[in-house]
Design a protein around this motif. Structure first.
Motif, PDB file in Angstrom:
ATOM      1  N   ILE A 184      38.854  24.258  44.217  1.00 15.87           N
ATOM      2  CA  ILE A 184      38.161  23.007  43.914  1.00 15.87           C
ATOM      3  C   ILE A 184      38.963  22.224  42.882  1.00 15.87           C
ATOM      4  CG2 ILE A 184      36.047  21.984  42.957  1.00 15.87           C
ATOM      5  CD1 ILE A 184      34.583  24.538  43.958  1.00 15.87           C
ATOM      6  N   ARG A 185      39.221  20.966  43.173  1.00 11.75           N
ATOM      7  CA  ARG A 185      39.972  20.136  42.225  1.00 11.75           C
ATOM      8  C   ARG A 185      39.035  19.500  41.214  1.00 11.75           C
ATOM      9  NH1 ARG A 185      45.047  16.088  43.223  1.00 11.75           N
ATOM     10  NH2 ARG A 185      45.326  15.540  41.031  1.00 11.75           N
ATOM     11  N   VAL A 186      39.452  19.523  39.947  1.00  8.76           N
ATOM     12  CA  VAL A 186      38.733  18.840  38.873  1.00  8.76           C
ATOM     13  C   VAL A 186      39.441  17.504  38.646  1.00  8.76           C
ATOM     14  CG1 VAL A 186      37.898  18.975  36.509  1.00  8.76           C
ATOM     15  CG2 VAL A 186      38.166  21.073  37.847  1.00  8.76           C
ATOM     16  N   ASN A 187      38.766  16.414  38.955  1.00 13.48           N
ATOM     17  CA  ASN A 187      39.375  15.085  38.908  1.00 13.48           C
ATOM     18  C   ASN A 187      39.061  14.359  37.611  1.00 13.48           C
ATOM     19  OD1 ASN A 187      40.580  14.910  41.602  1.00 13.48           O
ATOM     20  ND2 ASN A 187      38.468  15.005  42.353  1.00 13.48           N
ATOM     21  N   CYS A 188      39.815  13.287  37.361  1.00 13.12           N
ATOM     22  CA  CYS A 188      39.505  12.403  36.241  1.00 13.12           C
ATOM     23  C   CYS A 188      38.157  11.718  36.475  1.00 13.12           C
ATOM     24  CB  CYS A 188      40.611  11.359  36.079  1.00 13.12           C
ATOM     25  SG  CYS A 188      42.171  12.040  35.461  1.00 13.12           S
ATOM     26  N   LEU A 189      37.605  11.178  35.424  1.00 10.80           N
ATOM     27  CA  LEU A 189      36.283  10.564  35.500  1.00 10.80           C
ATOM     28  C   LEU A 189      36.349   9.162  36.100  1.00 10.80           C
ATOM     29  CD1 LEU A 189      34.904  11.516  31.952  1.00 10.80           C
ATOM     30  CD2 LEU A 189      34.710  12.808  34.092  1.00 10.80           C
ATOM     31  N   ASP A 190      35.288   8.779  36.803  1.00  7.20           N
ATOM     32  CA  ASP A 190      35.214   7.390  37.254  1.00  7.20           C
ATOM     33  C   ASP A 190      34.911   6.500  36.057  1.00  7.20           C
ATOM     34  OD1 ASP A 190      32.400   7.365  36.749  1.00  7.20           O
ATOM     35  OD2 ASP A 190      31.994   8.124  38.754  1.00  7.20           O
ATOM     36  N   SER A 191      35.009   5.197  36.240  1.00  4.34           N
ATOM     37  CA  SER A 191      34.903   4.266  35.110  1.00  4.34           C
ATOM     38  C   SER A 191      33.564   4.378  34.383  1.00  4.34           C
ATOM     39  CB  SER A 191      35.129   2.832  35.594  1.00  4.34           C
ATOM     40  OG  SER A 191      34.199   2.487  36.614  1.00  4.34           O
ATOM     41  N   GLU A 192      32.484   4.596  35.124  1.00  7.69           N
ATOM     42  CA  GLU A 192      31.168   4.681  34.498  1.00  7.69           C
ATOM     43  C   GLU A 192      31.050   5.908  33.605  1.00  7.69           C
ATOM     44  OE1 GLU A 192      26.472   5.151  35.862  1.00  7.69           O
ATOM     45  OE2 GLU A 192      27.947   4.365  37.287  1.00  7.69           O
ATOM     46  N   LYS A 193      31.462   7.067  34.118  1.00  8.77           N
ATOM     47  CA  LYS A 193      31.391   8.299  33.341  1.00  8.77           C
ATOM     48  C   LYS A 193      32.384   8.279  32.180  1.00  8.77           C
ATOM     49  CE  LYS A 193      28.162  10.484  35.605  1.00  8.77           C
ATOM     50  NZ  LYS A 193      26.860  10.818  34.936  1.00  8.77           N
ATOM     51  N   ALA A 194      33.560   7.658  32.413  1.00  9.38           N
ATOM     52  CA  ALA A 194      34.557   7.561  31.343  1.00  9.38           C
ATOM     53  C   ALA A 194      34.004   6.743  30.174  1.00  9.38           C
ATOM     54  CB  ALA A 194      35.835   6.924  31.886  1.00  9.38           C
ATOM     55  N   TRP A 195      33.330   5.645  30.492  1.00  8.14           N
ATOM     56  CA  TRP A 195      32.738   4.804  29.449  1.00  8.14           C
ATOM     57  C   TRP A 195      31.634   5.557  28.717  1.00  8.14           C
ATOM     58  CZ3 TRP A 195      33.035   1.582  25.878  1.00  8.14           C
ATOM     59  CH2 TRP A 195      31.984   0.791  25.444  1.00  8.14           C
ATOM     60  N   GLU A 196      30.855   6.339  29.449  1.00 11.53           N
ATOM     61  CA  GLU A 196      29.790   7.142  28.831  1.00 11.53           C
ATOM     62  C   GLU A 196      30.373   8.137  27.828  1.00 11.53           C
ATOM     63  OE1 GLU A 196      26.560  10.519  30.280  1.00 11.53           O
ATOM     64  OE2 GLU A 196      27.229   8.999  31.722  1.00 11.53           O
ATOM     65  N   LEU A 197      31.459   8.815  28.224  1.00 12.61           N
ATOM     66  CA  LEU A 197      32.087   9.785  27.327  1.00 12.61           C
ATOM     67  C   LEU A 197      32.705   9.090  26.114  1.00 12.61           C
ATOM     68  CD1 LEU A 197      33.026  12.662  26.680  1.00 12.61           C
ATOM     69  CD2 LEU A 197      34.992  12.282  28.181  1.00 12.61           C
ATOM     70  N   PHE A 198      33.353   7.967  26.339  1.00 12.15           N
ATOM     71  CA  PHE A 198      34.008   7.247  25.252  1.00 12.15           C
ATOM     72  C   PHE A 198      32.980   6.759  24.230  1.00 12.15           C
ATOM     73  CE2 PHE A 198      36.228   3.528  23.400  1.00 12.15           C
ATOM     74  CZ  PHE A 198      37.391   4.168  22.984  1.00 12.15           C
ATOM     75  N   GLN A 199      31.860   6.224  24.711  1.00 14.22           N
ATOM     76  CA  GLN A 199      30.795   5.783  23.802  1.00 14.22           C
ATOM     77  C   GLN A 199      30.295   6.925  22.934  1.00 14.22           C
ATOM     78  OE1 GLN A 199      27.765   2.693  25.403  1.00 14.22           O
ATOM     79  NE2 GLN A 199      28.440   3.822  27.217  1.00 14.22           N
ATOM     80  N   ASP A 200      30.149   8.083  23.554  1.00 18.45           N
ATOM     81  CA  ASP A 200      29.641   9.246  22.825  1.00 18.45           C
ATOM     82  C   ASP A 200      30.582   9.631  21.682  1.00 18.45           C
ATOM     83  OD1 ASP A 200      27.820  11.635  22.620  1.00 18.45           O
ATOM     84  OD2 ASP A 200      29.701  12.676  23.089  1.00 18.45           O
ATOM     85  N   LYS A 201      31.897   9.516  21.908  1.00 12.11           N
ATOM     86  CA  LYS A 201      32.865   9.927  20.888  1.00 12.11           C
ATOM     87  C   LYS A 201      33.060   8.854  19.811  1.00 12.11           C
ATOM     88  CE  LYS A 201      33.056  13.660  22.934  1.00 12.11           C
ATOM     89  NZ  LYS A 201      32.248  14.744  22.339  1.00 12.11           N
ATOM     90  N   VAL A 202      32.942   7.583  20.183  1.00 17.13           N
ATOM     91  CA  VAL A 202      33.085   6.512  19.187  1.00 17.13           C
ATOM     92  C   VAL A 202      31.860   6.472  18.274  1.00 17.13           C
ATOM     93  CG1 VAL A 202      33.285   4.018  18.849  1.00 17.13           C
ATOM     94  CG2 VAL A 202      34.596   5.145  20.651  1.00 17.13           C
ATOM     95  N   GLY A 203      30.698   6.618  18.865  1.00 16.24           N
ATOM     96  CA  GLY A 203      29.475   6.655  18.075  1.00 16.24           C
ATOM     97  C   GLY A 203      28.778   5.312  17.962  1.00 16.24           C
ATOM     98  N   TYR A 204      27.501   5.385  17.683  1.00 17.08           N
ATOM     99  CA  TYR A 204      26.639   4.191  17.645  1.00 17.08           C
ATOM    100  C   TYR A 204      27.063   3.220  16.554  1.00 17.08           C
ATOM    101  CZ  TYR A 204      22.415   1.349  17.173  1.00 17.08           C
ATOM    102  OH  TYR A 204      21.542   0.295  17.089  1.00 17.08           O
ATOM    103  N   GLU A 205      27.383   3.746  15.381  1.00 13.62           N
ATOM    104  CA  GLU A 205      27.663   2.876  14.231  1.00 13.62           C
ATOM    105  C   GLU A 205      28.863   1.972  14.480  1.00 13.62           C
ATOM    106  OE1 GLU A 205      28.662   3.194   9.451  1.00 13.62           O
ATOM    107  OE2 GLU A 205      27.931   4.948  10.548  1.00 13.62           O
ATOM    108  N   ALA A 206      29.970   2.547  14.965  1.00 13.90           N
ATOM    109  CA  ALA A 206      31.178   1.749  15.208  1.00 13.90           C
ATOM    110  C   ALA A 206      30.952   0.745  16.332  1.00 13.90           C
ATOM    111  CB  ALA A 206      32.353   2.658  15.529  1.00 13.90           C
ATOM    112  N   LEU A 207      30.301   1.182  17.417  1.00 10.59           N
ATOM    113  CA  LEU A 207      30.112   0.304  18.568  1.00 10.59           C
ATOM    114  C   LEU A 207      29.189  -0.871  18.260  1.00 10.59           C
ATOM    115  CD1 LEU A 207      29.790   2.874  21.498  1.00 10.59           C
ATOM    116  CD2 LEU A 207      31.615   1.202  21.177  1.00 10.59           C
TER     117      LEU A 207
END
Length: 564
Positions: A184-207
């Motif tokens: 089974i191949r593990v692929n890169c994230l689609d744009s929606e999931k990538a944005w979800e992960l990025f938001q989680d790491k940047v955090g509410y305060e900065a965004l």
């Protein structure tokens, strides 16, 4: 109390007064939230329940989240109901130590710390003795080659014992040779999931520190190309950025070629480069780097790529392009299996490959960091250039790409003593000065294709006496100059879809004694000069000259039907 213990000990023989406590069957490991991997995790979990699947292989490029994936699976085994008596996690890595991996297995089984002092052979027997009587799951992370399970003492999973082996690798081939029934191949994230992960790491305060930052953050996230490692590392780095100036600066830096953020260079690229470093020979490495001459997300026709490799001398095992195809098939397969290239599907019936954007950036990084002149690249593909770059930058370059721009004129006289490949396709070229090719004595591959407004070749092209590959397809050129006779080393000439081509001088094609590949599009009617022209009348003159070429290996002539 101490005296009582001493009295008891003097009356008996106590080699050991306590055993190390047995390890828990599953130790829950901390793990990054597996954003976007849920469906793949469920697919693997379903495979675990299939009786005819004993070994499962997970593969994907570095940084895509395979370790996170495997850790999440391990933690899932801590949740009842669970029919597996032992769950073992071990990191194998590129240069693994059998004894250390056995120690990790022994820790999971519950052997005391003193057991680690045994020999590799003794530990293998002990591990086998325990696991052969239990239903177990072994999770092996980051395999780079086939490993012998017997060497570790791990019994082969089977329907009879109901045990499972789940492994991760960057290579499909490794999963295959390990005997995986499911890969089974593990692929890169689609744009929606990538944005979800990025938001989680940047955090509410900065965004939310400014109303315009979320839109800027989306641009930064897009530049991470769906690669979880990049999204996580860049997201964390941006977590303290709360001004528009800081976010605009980040976008500016990440949009510049070879000017990505420091975190990408220090964390992401070194990890990805392991796959490149692990290629078995220099030829594969050169062939991989050659692909970064194309623009990002470009579907590269495999056939044309191989012909360029061949003419450049990268496929040095064979003298004929048809034979070199075997070597190139192996190279492309290896690059695909190592996740360095991806399948690009079919375009107009031709199979294509492509580079993931992050791999493209890494390849450019490698070429810029290399001290060896072999890897001197100058790549401005798809850079929106309207004129040729400063010719001073060309002097040390070996491979150059300015394809897919808007350049109309090439009027300079660049000095390029080392240049071997030059991509100028898909521009808006109208004029190339006679002196442009004057100081390119080693040029081997020249791609001028898809410049429909280019009507004539410069006289100076006859000075390219080392040229082996000339691609003029989809250009507006009406006549081939007789001066091309000096290109005696030419192996590939592509005249496909040259709708305006009306004249090829007699004895020109027959002078290409080394020619192996010839393609052209020919209507055979209307407007052909009758003097000194193999295209005039029927195709007899052209075919006569082609028949005299002893090395010709691939011949394609499309004749356009005449509609009344």
């Amino acid at each position: 109390m101490l005296q009582e213990i001493s009295d008891h000990k003097s009356k008996g023989a106590f080699e050991k007064v306590a055993e190390d406590p047995p390890a828990a069957s599953v130790v829950v490991r901390p793990v990054e939230q597996p954003v976007g991997l849920e469906s793949t995790i469920q697919k693997v979990w379903n495979c675990i329940g299939e009786t005819d699947v004993g070994i499962i292989g997970l593969w994907g490029m570095g940084g895509v989240g395979k370790t996170t994936f495997l850790t999440q699976l391990k933690n899932m085994f801590s949740t009842p109901p669970n029919d597996f008596k032992v769950v073992i996690w071990a990191l194998v890595s590129q240069y693994y130590d059998v004894g250390k991996i056995q120690n990790r297995i022994g820790e999971n089984i519950g052997f005391p710390r003193s057991w680690e002092n045994k020999s590799v052979e003794q530990k293998a027997r002990d591990i086998y003795g325990i696991l052969s009587n239990k239903r177990f799951v072994v999770l092996l992370d980051d395999l780079w080659e086939k490993v012998d399970l017997n060497e570790f003492g791990i019994p082969e999973p089977s329907q009879e014992n109901g045990s499972k082996l789940i492994l991760t690798s960057r290579s499909f081939t490794v999963c295959n040779i390990m005997g995986a029934q499911k890969i089974i191949r593990v692929n890169c994230l689609d744009s929606e999931k990538a944005w979800e992960l990025f938001q989680d790491k940047v955090g509410y305060e900065a965004l939310n520190s400014h109303p315009d930052i979320p839109n800027l953050a989306k641009h930064v996230a897009e530049r991470c190309c769906g690669l979880p490692l990049a999204l996580i590392t860049v997201g964390r780095a941006m977590a303290c950025k709360t001004t528009l100036e800081e976010w605009n600066y980040a976008i500016e830096m990440m949009n510049r070629p070879l000017a990505l953020s420091t975190i990408i260079y220090e964390v992401v690229f070194p990890l990805l480069k392991f796959s490149y470093d692990n290629l078995p020979n220099a030829t594969m490495k050169y062939c991989f780097l050659y692909c970064c001459l194309y623009p990002k997300d470009y579907c590269i026709p495999k056939k044309r790529l191989v012909e360029y490799w061949f003419c450049e001398g990268l496929l040095n095992e064979f003298d004929r392009v048809s034979d070199a195809q075997m070597q190139s098939d192996d190279i492309i397969s290896s690059l695909l299996n190592a996740c360095l290239l991806e399948n690009g599907g079919e375009i107009h019936g031709e199979e294509c490959v492509k580079m993931h954007d992050m791999m493209h950036d890494m390849a450019l990084w490698i070429t810029s960091e290399s001290e060896a002149t072999e890897n001197n690249f100058f790549v401005k593909a798809g850079a929106r250039l309207c004129k040729e770059p400063n010719v001073v930058a060309w002097e040390s370059v070996k491979r150059m790409s300015m394809m897919e721009n808007k350049i109309e004129d090439l009027k300079g006289t660049p000095k390029c003593p080392n240049l071997r490949t030059l991509f100028l396709s898909q521009n808006e070229l109208q004029v190339i000065s006679d002196g442009f090719f004057q100081f390119m004595p080693r040029l081997t591959v020249l791609d001028l294709s898809r410049n429909l407004r280019l009507r004539a070749l410069p006289k100076g092209i006859s000075q390219l006496v080392c040229l082996e590959c000339l691609d003029l397809s989809f250009t507006g050129i009406s006549e081939l100059p007789i001066g091309l006779k000096l290109l005696t080393k030419l192996k590939m000439l592509d005249l496909s879809y040259m709708h305006n081509l009306k004249k090829i001088p007699q004895h020109l094609v027959s002078s290409f004694s080394q020619l192996q590949i010839f393609r052209m599009w020919w209507s055979g009617w209307g407007g052909y000069p009758n003097e000194d022209n193999v295209l005039y009348g029927s195709n007899e003159k052209l075919m006569e000259e082609l028949n005299g070429l002893q090395c010709l290996n691939i011949l394609t002539i499309h004749k356009k039907a005449r509609f009344v």
